[in-house]
Scaffold this motif. Structure first.
Motif, mmCIF file in Angstrom:
data_model
loop_
_atom_site.group_PDB
_atom_site.id
_atom_site.type_symbol
_atom_site.label_atom_id
_atom_site.label_comp_id
_atom_site.label_asym_id
_atom_site.label_seq_id
_atom_site.Cartn_x
_atom_site.Cartn_y
_atom_site.Cartn_z
ATOM 1 N N ARG A 17 -8.726 10.047 -3.242
ATOM 2 C CA ARG A 17 -7.301 10.265 -3.449
ATOM 3 C C ARG A 17 -6.947 10.145 -4.927
ATOM 4 N N SER A 19 0.830 -1.195 0.000
ATOM 5 C CA SER A 19 0.000 0.000 0.000
ATOM 6 C C SER A 19 0.869 1.252 0.000
ATOM 7 N N PHE A 59 -7.229 1.731 -6.289
ATOM 8 C CA PHE A 59 -6.980 0.297 -6.383
ATOM 9 C C PHE A 59 -8.089 -0.520 -5.733
ATOM 10 N N ASP A 116 -5.940 3.906 17.305
ATOM 11 C CA ASP A 116 -4.593 4.095 16.798
ATOM 12 C C ASP A 116 -3.838 5.181 17.541
ATOM 13 N N VAL A 123 -7.016 6.099 9.609
ATOM 14 C CA VAL A 123 -7.806 5.354 8.628
ATOM 15 C C VAL A 123 -8.240 3.996 9.172
ATOM 16 N N GLY A 124 -7.430 3.442 10.077
ATOM 17 C CA GLY A 124 -7.748 2.133 10.627
ATOM 18 C C GLY A 124 -9.115 2.027 11.295
ATOM 19 N N GLU A 164 -7.650 -3.342 -4.171
ATOM 20 C CA GLU A 164 -7.240 -3.841 -2.853
ATOM 21 C C GLU A 164 -6.935 -2.700 -1.900
ATOM 22 N N LEU A 165 -7.345 -1.482 -2.236
ATOM 23 C CA LEU A 165 -7.196 -0.295 -1.381
ATOM 24 C C LEU A 165 -5.747 -0.136 -0.916
ATOM 25 N N SER A 166 -5.148 1.010 -1.207
ATOM 26 C CA SER A 166 -3.738 1.218 -0.861
ATOM 27 C C SER A 166 -3.608 2.235 0.263
ATOM 28 N N LEU A 167 -4.524 2.187 1.228
ATOM 29 C CA LEU A 167 -4.459 3.126 2.352
ATOM 30 C C LEU A 167 -3.637 2.516 3.485
ATOM 31 N N LEU A 168 -3.046 3.377 4.295
ATOM 32 C CA LEU A 168 -2.270 2.909 5.439
ATOM 33 C C LEU A 168 -3.114 3.076 6.696
ATOM 34 N N PRO A 169 -3.490 1.985 7.351
ATOM 35 C CA PRO A 169 -4.408 2.078 8.491
ATOM 36 C C PRO A 169 -3.821 2.848 9.669
ATOM 37 N N ASN A 170 -2.488 2.912 9.761
ATOM 38 C CA ASN A 170 -1.883 3.557 10.931
ATOM 39 C C ASN A 170 -1.644 5.056 10.722
ATOM 40 N N LEU A 171 -2.005 5.572 9.555
ATOM 41 C CA LEU A 171 -1.840 6.999 9.301
ATOM 42 C C LEU A 171 -3.217 7.663 9.280
ATOM 43 N N ASN A 205 -2.791 10.132 4.642
ATOM 44 C CA ASN A 205 -3.031 9.253 3.511
ATOM 45 C C ASN A 205 -3.301 10.051 2.244
ATOM 46 N N CYS A 229 -13.314 3.628 3.708
ATOM 47 C CA CYS A 229 -11.962 3.485 3.168
ATOM 48 C C CYS A 229 -12.007 3.543 1.646
#
Lengths: 334, 330, 511
Positions: free
Chosen positions: C160, B208, C90, B328, C145-146, C92-99, C104, C153
Motif C-alpha cells: 500500500r 489505523s 507503518f 469476517d 485482512v483479519g 504498527e501496521l495500519s490495516l483494518l482487519p474487518n475490511l 484496505n 499483513c
C-alpha cells in the motif's frame, strides 16, 4: 528518551487540578447562596441553608456510590430503582411497627448490595457494558417493586428513621451530623485506604492494575455493591423524610448523582477524583435546584440546566483528558 | 490488529457468509418465532396482525437502525431517548394535518434529530468527549426540552398522520414497513460510499483508519447525524402509533434499542454489524413480547422480561461475534 | 553533501517536536537524494517513530522545515502527504482487519461505479492489478485482512505504501514480521530506479548494509550524523547510537553453583505458539531469553504469570507445583513470582498516581496503619527500594507520568522487587531507556540475584543478554532452539541461533 533534566521538569505543583476544582465548586455554592438573597429574602437564611444541606445529604450519599463506580470507569444507572427498593422494603417489612428494625434495616441494605453485586457480575463475567447492565438491573428491580406492591406501596417510616431525618441536636438537624461523619468516612475510604487505592488503580488502567497484582475481577464488584447499598440507604432516609415510600421516589436522583460526581472533578473515564469534590458538586447542584424552584422554573428547565451543567463540566475537564491523549500518542511514538 | 490468525481461515461462499452472519441468525430466529406465534394464534398470519406487528415495531426498528450507525463506529448514543421524546411532544403539541402537514412534520423531526446528532458529533469528534458522556448530556437536555413543551402526557397528533401511517397500501403492504424499506435501501447505498466504508474502518481501529487516510471526525459526525435523523423519524412514527404526546415517551427506547442492536448481531465493540440486523432485532423483540404476553402474564412484570432479554441479547451478541470473528462477515 | 537543494529529493532541516514537557525530537536534519535508500538508525526511544509520523503528515512539527525537490513540504494530514508523493508503511501496521484486502488498498476513496457508489468489481480489479504488480498475485483481493497471517499483513502494508510513494517512501521496520525479505529487497531496488527516495528504518544492520548506501543516526531526539555505510564499522555505528562503546560495560559475572535449588522449574510448557518448553532457573541465577520478534517469548512470560492459559506442561515455583491464574496469585506461590511487563505505558504505570503509590500498590495492604494509607507512609515504604534502583527520592511524590521513561522504568522495577517475590520475570526491562538508566537497572538486577533471587528476562538487545545473563536460552518458532552458558554467550553465536540457523546464515529471516 530525552535527558532527565528536560523531561522531569514539571515537578509537583502546589495545587493540583482536583484541589482547584474542589475549591471552585465550594466557592460557587457559597456565592450562589449569597446571591440567592436577591431572588427571595427567604433564601440564604440560616434555616434555608440547613434545608439545602438536608436535601444535599441524599445526593452526597448517592454520589459516593456513583463516584466509586465512575472511579473505576463505569456508570450506575440503577440508582433510582434501588432507592425505591430500599424505601419499599423498609415500609413494607419494617414500617411503623419498628419490628426488628435493628437487624431488618441492615438486612435490606445487604439485599441492595447483593443486587448491585449482580450488576457487577454481569459486567465482569458476561462482559455487558456497565451502563447497559445497570439499566437492565434497574428495570428488573423496578418491575419487581411494582409487582410486589401491586402499584401502591403501603406503610410508614420506622421511628428510628424519623428520628434520623427529623430530630435536632444543638440547633442542627441530626442528619447533618450523620452526613458529616459519612463524608469523613467516604473521603478516607476513597483516598486513603488500600481498597480506595486499588479501585483508583483499576480505574486508571485495568490491565496495569492486574499485572501489579490487584485482583481486578472481584474488586470490580465492590463499587456496584456499595453504590446499590448507598441508594438503598437513601431510600430509607427518604422514607424517614416523607414518612412513606412511593414507586417513583428515586426517579429524580439519577442525573444529579452523575452530575455531582462530574462537577466535583472526577473524570468520566475513571481513575481520578476525590469524594470531597463530589460533596461540593452535590451541594452546588442542590443549591441550584432550590434556586430554580424559588424562581418558579418548571421541571423541564431544571433538567435542561442539569444536562447543560454535565456537558459544561465535561468540557472544562477535557483539558486534562487531552494531555492524557497527548501522552498516550507520545508513547506510541516511542 | 488483534484478530490475526496464523493461517488463513477457509474461505466461505458469500451466501454461506450471509447466512451465518448476525443478520442471518436473527432473521432465522424471527421466522421461527413467527411460526411459533402462528402455531398458537392462527390469526397471526392475517394481514391485520402482521400490519399491527410492523406498526408496533417500526419506531423501535428505526431507532435501533440509528443506534447501529453509532455502535459500528465504536460508540454509544444515549440521545435516542431524548430525540424520540422531543419529536413526539412536538408532533402532539403542534399537529399539522393533511399530507403537506405530515411532510413538514417529518422534515421537522428529521431536522431536530440532525441538529442533536450534529451536537453529539461535534462534542465527540472535535471536542474529544466520550460518547456515553456527551450523549447522556444531550439526552438530558432534550428530555428537559420535551418537558418544557409538554409537562404531562397529552396533546393530539394530526389525524392524517395517525390514520395514514398505520394503514396499508393496496390492503397488503403496511405503510410503516415502507419507512423500514427506505431505511434499508439508504443503508445499503451508504455502506458503499467512502464514508460508509470509513464507518467500519474507524469502528475497528481509529488509529489505523486515520493512518489509512480516513477522515475520522467527519465520518464520526456523519454517523451521529444519520443516527439523529433516524431517531427523529422513529419519534414521528411513534407519534403516529400513539396519537398522543408523552414527554417521557423515549425512555423505554434507551434500553430496547441496545437490545435490538445486540440481538441483530452488531457487537457493541464496533467495527462490525448491519443496520438490517438491528431492524430484525427490533422486530424480534416486539414479537417476543407479543408471544409471551399473549399468554396473560401480569404487565407488572414486563420489566423483568425486558431486563433479562437485554442482558441475554448482549451475551448472545458477544457470543455470535466471538464465533464469527475468524470468518469476517460485516 | 550537496548544497544544491534542488538535487535533493527530500531535505529535513532542524525538525523539533515536544509533547508537553517531554521532548520527542530535539533537532533532526536529514538529506535524501533521489533514488537513494537511506537508513535511519537509533535505539528504541531515539525519536524514529515521531519522525516517521511527522514525515507522514500524522503529526505537525513544532519547528524546523521540510522540502521535497526544493519546494516546501508541510503536509496537513496523511492524505495530503500521499498526494504530495510521500507514503509510509507503518511499523504498527495500519490495516483494518474487518475490511477486505481491496478496500484496505483503496482507502480512503473507493473506485466508483453506477450511481456514484463504490463499485465492488472495479475495486477488485484495481486491487488485483496492484497485487500482481507487486508479486502478490496469489492474494484474493476479496479476503478480509483479519484472516491474513502477520507476515502477509506486513506485505500488504508495504504494498500500500509503495502504490502511493512517488517521491518519498518510508519503511518503518518493514521486516519485523516478514517471512520473505528478498521479496521486499526486490521491490525496493525496483523503486530506486524510479528515483523515489526511500527512508529505511530497521534495527537489523545486516539488512541495512545490503540495501542502503548511507545512514543517519538518531540519538535522544537529535540526528547525530550521517555516514557512508561502506566506510563505517558496526562498532562505529553502535557507538553513535548509544553515545559510547558498549564493549567496555561488560562485567565479570558472578559464579552460581550448579547445586543451588531450582526457583522456577518449567516442564513441557505449551500455550499460544509456545510448544514443549522446559528449563530451570536456579536461585541466584539470571537467565536471559533471546528471540526475534514473535517467537513465543510473549506467550512464555504471559503464561508463567497467569495472563494466558497453558495448553500443557507444568510450572514449579520453589518446588511447589503452581497453577497460576493471575499476577496477583503469582505473588503468593512459593517464595513468589513477580512480573515486569513489556509495555510500560499500557501495562505498567498507573498515570495520575504518585510514583510512591505506583511502587507500593502490590503491597498496599501492608503499608497502611490501622487501615489508613497516608502518602507519607507510602513514600517511607518506597524509599529503600528506590535507592536500590537508583531512583531519586524527590521523584516519589511526583505523579509517575511526569517522570522520564527511564525513571518510570526504575520505579516499575522497584515495584517488582518490593513485592518480596524471590523470582522476577522481566520482559525487556530496558526498553526505550537511556544508557545511564540501563546501568542502574543492570546493577539492581545483579544485586537482586547476588542476594539469592532468581531472574528470568527477555531482551530485544543482544549486548544486554551478553552482559547480564548467566545463561541464555534462544527461542525460535515457539521452541527452545539453543542454550548457552557463561562464556559461550556471545553476540555472534546468538545472532545465528536467533534466526534458527547456524552461524553466518542469511540474515533476518523470521518465521
Amino acid at each position: 528518551m530525552p535527558s532527565e533534566a528536560s523531561s522531569d521538569r514539571r515537578g509537583r505543583q502546589k495545587l493540583d487540578r482536583e484541589t482547584v476544582n474542589t475549591l471552585v465548586v465550594f466557592g460557587l455554592s457559597i456565592v450562589l447562596i449569597v446571591c440567592s438573597r436577591f431572588i427571595s429574602p427567604a433564601l440564604g437564611s440560616w434555616s434555608q441553608v440547613l434545608t439545602v444541606l438536608i436535601l444535599a445529604s441524599f445526593l452526597i450519599i448517592l454520589s459516593f456510590g456513583q463516584g466509586l463506580v465512575i472511579l473505576i470507569g463505569g456508570l450506575d444507572l440503577s440508582i433510582p430503582a434501588l432507592i425505591t427498593l430500599g424505601g419499599v422494603l423498609t415500609t413494607t417489612w419494617v414500617g411503623t411497627s419498628d419490628a426488628g428494625v435493628w437487624y431488618m434495616l441492615p438486612a435490606i441494605l445487604a439485599i441492595c448490595a447483593l443486587v448491585g453485586a449482580v450488576s457487577g457480575i454481569g459486567i465482569v463475567w458476561l462482559k455487558v457494558p456497565p451502563f447497559i447492565m445497570t439499566m437492565a438491573t434497574s428495570i428488573v428491580v423496578a418491575s419487581v417493586a411494582l409487582g410486589y406492591t401491586s402499584g401502591t406501596p403501603r406503610g410508614g417510616s420506622p421511628s428510628a428513621l424519623l428520628w434520623l431525618m427529623k430530630a435536632w441536636f444543638l440547633g442542627v438537624p441530626v442528619v447533618i451530623y450523620f452526613t458529616l461523619a459519612f463524608i469523613l468516612f467516604g473521603w478516607l475510604l476513597q483516598n486513603f485506604t488500600a481498597l480506595g487505592r486499588r479501585l483508583r488503580a483499576l480505574g486508571t488502567n485495568r490491565n496495569a492494575a492486574l499485572i501489579a497484582g490487584v485482583g481486578v475481577n472481584r474488586l470490580e464488584l465492590v463499587p456496584y455493591a456499595v453504590s446499590a447499598a448507598c441508594a438503598g440507604f437513601v431510600g430509607m432516609m427518604l422514607v424517614g423524610y416523607s414518612n412513606g415510600a412511593t414507586l417513583r421516589m428515586g426517579d429524580s436522583y439519577m442525573l444529579p448523582s452523575i452530575a455531582a460526581v462530574v462537577i466535583g472533578g472526577s473524570s468520566i473515564l475513571g481513575g481520578s477524583g476525590t469524594f470531597i469534590g463530589t460533596v461540593g458538586g452535590a451541594i452546588l447542584l442542590t443549591t441550584l435546584g432550590t434556586m430554580i424552584s424559588a424562581i418558579g422554573l418548571s421541571e423541564g428547565w431544571r433538567t435542561i440546566i442539569e444536562g447543560g451543567i454535565i456537558v459544561g463540566a465535561l468540557l472544562v475537564l477535557r483539558g486534562e483528558f487531552l494531555t492524557h491523549i497527548g501522552n498516550r500518542m507520545l508513547t506510541r511514538g516511542k | 490488529m488483534s484478530a490475526i490468525a496464523a493461517n488463513p481461515a477457509p474461505r466461505r461462499s458469500p451466501f454461506w457468509r450471509a447466512v451465518i452472519s448476525g443478520t442471518g441468525i436473527v432473521a432465522l430466529i424471527y421466522v421461527l418465532l413467527y411460526a411459533l406465534y402462528a402455531f398458537w394464534q392462527p390469526d397471526a398470519l392475517s394481514v391485520y396482525t402482521f400490519t399491527d406487528l410492523v406498526n408496533n415495531s417500526t419506531p423501535l426498528a428505526l431507532a435501533a437502525a440509528g443506534e447501529t450507525l453509532v455502535v459500528i463506529s465504536r460508540g454509544f448514543d444515549l440521545s435516542v431517548a431524548g430525540v424520540v421524546s422531543l419529536t413526539n411532544v412536538l408532533m402532539a403539541v403542534y399537529p399539522l394535518d393533511g399530507p403537506g402537514g405530515a411532510l413538514v412534520s417529518l422534515l421537522m423531526c428529521c431536522a431536530i434529530g440532525a441538529v442533536v446528532g450534529m451536537i453529539n458529533g461535534i462534542l465527540v469528534a472535535r471536542l474529544g468527549l466520550q460518547t456515553i458522556a456527551a450523549t447522556l448530556g444531550t439526552m438530558i437536555v432534550c428530555q428537559g426540552l420535551a418537558l418544557v413543551i409538554l409537562d404531562a402526557p397529552g396533546g393530539m397528533v394530526a389525524d392524517f398522520v395517525t390514520y395514514t401511517l398505520t394503514d396499508t397500501l393496496f390492503g397488503v403492504v403496511p405503510i410503516a414497513g415502507l419507512f423500514l424499506v427506505a431505511a434499508i435501501v439508504l443503508w445499503l447505498a451508504f455502506r458503499r460510499t467512502n464514508t460508509g466504508i470509513g464507518l467500519y474502518a474507524i469502528g475497528a481501529d481509529e488509529q489505523s483508519a486515520r493512518f489509512s487516510g480516513v477522515a475520522v471526525s467527519g465520518v464520526r459526525i456523519t454517523a451521529f447525524v444519520g443516527a439523529g435523523i433516524l431517531y427523529g423519524v422513529a419519534g414521528f412514527m411513534l407519534s403516529a402509533q400513539t396519537a398522543t404526546g408523552n414527554p417521557t415517551a423515549g425512555t423505554p427506547f434507551l434500553m430496547l434499542t441496545f437490545a435490538a442492536v445486540a440481538l441483530g448481531g452488531t457487537p457493541l465493540s464496533g467495527g462490525r454489524g448491519s443496520l438490517v440486523g438491528s431492524i430484525l432485532g427490533a422486530g424480534t423483540l416486539m414479537l417476543l413480547q407479543k408471544v409471551l404476553f399473549s399468554g396473560g402474564v401480569s404487565s407488572f412484570y414486563t420489566g423483568i422480561f425486558q431486563g433479562f432479554v437485554l442482558v441475554l441479547a448482549i451475551v448472545f451478541g458477544n457470543t455470535v461475534a466471538r464465533l464469527l470473528r475468524k470468518d469476517d462477515a460485516r | 553533501m550537496s548544497t544544491d537543494e534542488t538535487r535533493l529529493a527530500v531535505r529535513i532541516a532542524k525538525i523539533a517536536k515536544s509533547y508537553g514537557p517531554t521532548v520527542a525530537l530535539d533537532s533532526v536534519s536529514i538529506d535524501l537524494r533521489p533514488g537513494e535508500v537511506h537508513a535511519l538508525l537509533g535505539e528504541n526511544g531515539a525519536g524514529k517513530s515521531t519522525l516517521v509520523k511527522i514525515l507522514s503528515g500524522v503529526v505537525k512539527p513544532d519547528s524546523g522545515s521540510m522540502s521535497i525537490l526544493g519546494s516546501p513540504y508541510t503536509p496537513h494530514g496523511i492524505v495530503d502527504a500521499r498526494t504530495q508523493g510521500v507514503a509510509t508503511a507503518f511499523q504498527e501496521l495500519s490495516l483494518l482487519p474487518n475490511l477486505s484486502i481491496a478496500e484496505n488498498l483503496m482507502l480512503p476513496k473507493m473506485p466508483r461505479g453506477m450511481l456514484g457508489l463504490a463499485s465492488h468489481r472495479s475495486a477488485m480489479a484495481a486491487a488485483g492489478r496492484i497485487l500482481s504488480d507487486y508479486g502478490l498475485a496469489h492474494f484474493d483481493p476479496d479476503t478480509p485482512v483479519g484472516v491474513l497471517s502477520l507476515s502477509d499483513c506486513q506485505r500488504l502494508e508495504i504494498v500500500r505504501a509503495f502504490t502511493h510513494a512517488a517521491k518519498l517512501l518510508i519503511l518503518d521496520e518493514p521486516t519485523a514480521a516478514l517471512a520473505d525479505v528478498e521479496w521486499l529487497f526486490e521491490l525496493v531496488r525496483r523503486q530506486k530506479t524510479l528515483q523515489t527516495a526511500i527512508l529505511y528504518i530497521s534495527h537489523r544492520l545486516g539488512e541495512v548494509r545490503t540495501l542502503c548506501s548511507r545512514a543517519t543516526i538518531l540519538r535522544n531526539g537529535r540526528s547525530i550524523g550521517t555516514v557512508e555505510l561502506s566506510g563505517a564499522s558496526d562498532e562505529n555505528i553502535f557507538e553513535m547510537m548509544v553515545g559510547r562503546s558498549a564493549r567496555e560495560t561488560i562485567n565479570a559475572l558472578p559464579k552460581t553453583g550448579e547445586a543451588a535449588p531450582v526457583a522456577l522449574g518449567v516442564k513441557g510448557l505449551s500455550g499460544g505458539i509456545l510448544s514443549d518448553v522446559s528449563f530451570d532457573v536456579r536461585q541466584g541465577e539470571i537467565v536471559g531469553i533471546a528471540a526475534l520478534e514473535g517467537q513465543g517469548q510473549r506467550d512464555l512470560f504471559r503464561t508463567l504469570i497467569g495472563l494466558a492459559k497453558a495448553r500443557g506442561g507444568s510450572v514449579e515455583i520453589d518446588g511447589v507445583r503452581a497453577q497460576i491464574s493471575s499476577p496477583g496469585a503469582a505473588l503468593h506461590f512459593g517464595n513468589g513470582l513477580a512480573y515486569l511487563p513489556e509495555d510500560r505505558k499500557s501495562e505498567g504505570i498507573l498515570a495520575g498516581l504518585t510514583t510512591a503509590s505506583n511502587m507500593v500498590l502490590p503491597i498496599i495492604s501492608r503499608v497502611g496503619r490501622s487501615g489508613i494509607v497516608w502518602p507519607a507512609g507510602e513514600r517511607r515504604a518506597a524509599r529503600e527500594t528506590a535507592a536500590v534502583v537508583d531512583l531519586q527520592e524527590r521523584y516519589l511524590h511526583f505523579k509517575i507520568d511526569e517522570l522520564s521513561g527511564g525513571n518510570q522504568q526504575k520505579a516499575l522495577l522497584a515495584r517488582v522487587i518490593m513485592t518480596g517475590a524471590r523470582t522476577l520475570l522481566l520482559f525487556d526491562p530496558t526498553r526505550g531507556v537511556d544508557v545511564g538508566t540501563k546501568q542502574s537497572i543492570y546493577e539492581a538486577i545483579r544485586k537482586f540475584a547476588a542476594d539469592g533471587g532468581s531472574v528470568l528476562f527477555y531482551s530485544s538487545e543482544l549486548p544486554e543478554l551478553v552482559h547480564l545473563a548467566h545463561r541464555c536460552i534462544v527461542l525460535y518458532g515457539g521452541r527452545i532452539f539453543a542454550e548457552y552458558q557463561g562464556d559461550a554467550i556471545d553476540e555472534q553465536t546468538i545472532v545465528g541461533a536467533l534466526i534458527g540457523h547456524a552461524r553466518g546464515a542469511k540474515t533476518g529471516v523470521a518465521a
